[in-house]
Design an enzyme around this catalytic site. Structure first.
Site, PDB file in Angstrom:
ATOM      1  N   ARG A 200     -15.641   0.455  -3.803  1.00  0.00           N
ATOM      2  CA  ARG A 200     -14.404   1.168  -3.452  1.00  0.00           C
ATOM      3  C   ARG A 200     -14.526   2.673  -3.692  1.00  0.00           C
ATOM      4  O   ARG A 200     -13.819   3.463  -3.049  1.00  0.00           O
ATOM      5  CB  ARG A 200     -13.247   0.581  -4.260  1.00  0.00           C
TER       6      ARG A 200
ATOM      7  N   ILE B  87      -4.732   4.238   1.124  1.00  0.00           N
ATOM      8  CA  ILE B  87      -5.618   3.088   0.982  1.00  0.00           C
ATOM      9  C   ILE B  87      -4.891   2.107   0.073  1.00  0.00           C
ATOM     10  O   ILE B  87      -4.327   2.488  -0.960  1.00  0.00           O
ATOM     11  CB  ILE B  87      -7.005   3.465   0.410  1.00  0.00           C
ATOM     12  N   SER B  88      -4.864   0.849   0.480  1.00  0.00           N
ATOM     13  CA  SER B  88      -4.127  -0.164  -0.269  1.00  0.00           C
ATOM     14  C   SER B  88      -4.724  -0.379  -1.652  1.00  0.00           C
ATOM     15  O   SER B  88      -5.882  -0.051  -1.912  1.00  0.00           O
ATOM     16  CB  SER B  88      -4.139  -1.497   0.491  1.00  0.00           C
ATOM     17  N   ALA B  89      -3.923  -0.944  -2.529  1.00  0.00           N
ATOM     18  CA  ALA B  89      -4.388  -1.315  -3.860  1.00  0.00           C
ATOM     19  C   ALA B  89      -5.436  -2.423  -3.757  1.00  0.00           C
ATOM     20  O   ALA B  89      -5.391  -3.246  -2.834  1.00  0.00           O
ATOM     21  CB  ALA B  89      -3.213  -1.794  -4.714  1.00  0.00           C
TER      22      ALA B  89
ATOM     23  N   ASN C  51       0.814  -1.205   0.000  1.00  0.00           N
ATOM     24  CA  ASN C  51       0.000   0.000   0.000  1.00  0.00           C
ATOM     25  C   ASN C  51       0.847   1.254   0.000  1.00  0.00           C
ATOM     26  O   ASN C  51       0.355   2.343   0.194  1.00  0.00           O
ATOM     27  CB  ASN C  51      -0.949   0.015   1.206  1.00  0.00           C
TER      28      ASN C  51
END
Length: 322
Positions: free
Chosen positions: A132, A156-158, A71
């Site tokens: 998302r 925010i993470s992938a 992330n």
């Protein structure tokens, strides 16, 4: 050095944009180099057969931030001091991603399914249910497979990283179980956990930035997890995630969304016998570790893949106040 030395178990990397090299004037896009991906190639390399294997013979210092999964926007760390604010890196990502063709949450999940990242029906259902778009900053493409800055030196993470963690924790996110999300950020993964454990379970997010907690609650209120927030089976709290959230312990599943120098003992203590924790560990070199607590209380740890996350630290250190 080839990629297998970095991530021998990696099934998928976020799509390759190319190599970036920092210069005093700007980020320059170097020639595209193919990555060694054991079972899948990035979606942007659609013209290359999936069975093709190539090797990068060296690992430059300023690699594409999406070269390894995680992330952390490497460019956000490196560029901020050399090339201006982090937003510049996001704009670069947006420009190269403009032709990705992923325009809906469902398409995002289907794309992850096609590359074997999302493998179970339950994970695909939950990720399709939690849009998302409600959890990313305004003005950025929500469905591209890349981490995004959310303010306060957090990300925010992938999507592929969220999917990976959901897959690793799925058996410990059954209805009625308890889940803890450390460094809950925008609340996306906390919302996913809540849908998986259901109204009889408990999903808890812990985040030490009060402003992110407030905004994450608003995000969740717009999502499919809103009824669970209202019921109280989903909650987000301000706190030091390194200390967990003892009030609702023990937990069947614990996810940590930032890299710890070492696994916090409090999280081990709050993990239920038979439970599982997924946590990135390391500084420059990081591994996503899977921590299983046996029914007799013994701990087993294995490395899932190499990753790149922002550090798990104090609020003051994260904000640069110390």
């Amino acid at each position: 050095m080839n990629l297998t030395q970095i991530s021998p178990s990696l099934r998928y990397c976020a799509p390759s944009i190319g190599l970036y090299f920092n210069t005093p004037s700007s980020l320059r896009r170097h020639r595209r180099l193919p990555l060694r991906l054991p079972t899948a190639l990035p979606p942007t390399a659609s013209s290359v057969p999936k069975t093709t294997t190539t090797i990068i013979p060296f690992l430059p210092r300023f690699l594409n931030p999406h070269f390894v999964t995680g992330n952390c926007l490497l460019s956000r760390m490196e560029v901020s001091s050399l090339n201006g604010p982090a937003s510049e890196a996001v704009e670069i990502d947006k420009r190269f991603w403009s032709g990705s063709g992923i325009g809906t949450n469902k398409e995002m999940v289907e794309n992850l399914q096609s590359y074997g990242v999302v493998r179970s029906k339950k994970v695909s259902e939950v990720m399709e249910s939690v849009d998302r778009a409600f959890f990313v900053p305004d003005g950025v493409p929500p469905y591209v497979d890349t981490p995004l800055p959310i303010g306060y030196n957090a990300t925010i993470s992938a999507p592929h990283m969220h999917a990976t963690c959901l897959q690793l924790l799925e058996k410990h996110l059954q209805p009625g179980m308890r889940a803890l999300d450390v460094g809950s950020g925008t609340g996306y993964l906390t919302a996913c956990f809540a849908l998986m454990v259901g109204p009889e379970g408990r999903a808890v997010g812990v985040e030490h930035i009060p402003e992110l907690v407030a905004s994450s609650i608003k995000n969740i209120e717009k999502s499919a997890a809103a009824p669970l927030l209202k019921k109280g089976s989903l909650s987000v709290h301000v706190g030091d995630g390194r200390q967990g959230w003892a009030e609702c312990a023990p937990y069947d599943a614990i996810h940590v969304g930032a890299a710890a120098a070492e696994i916090p003992p409090a999280l081990i203590d709050q993990l239920k016998p038979g439970g599982r924790m997924v946590i990135p560990v390391g500084n420059i070199f990081q591994d996503l570790k899977v921590v299983d607590k046996d029914t007799d209380g013994s701990i087993n740890i294995h490395d899932e893949t190499s990753v790149r996350y922002v550090p798990l630290t104090s609020r003051e250190a994260q904000l640069g106040d110390n």
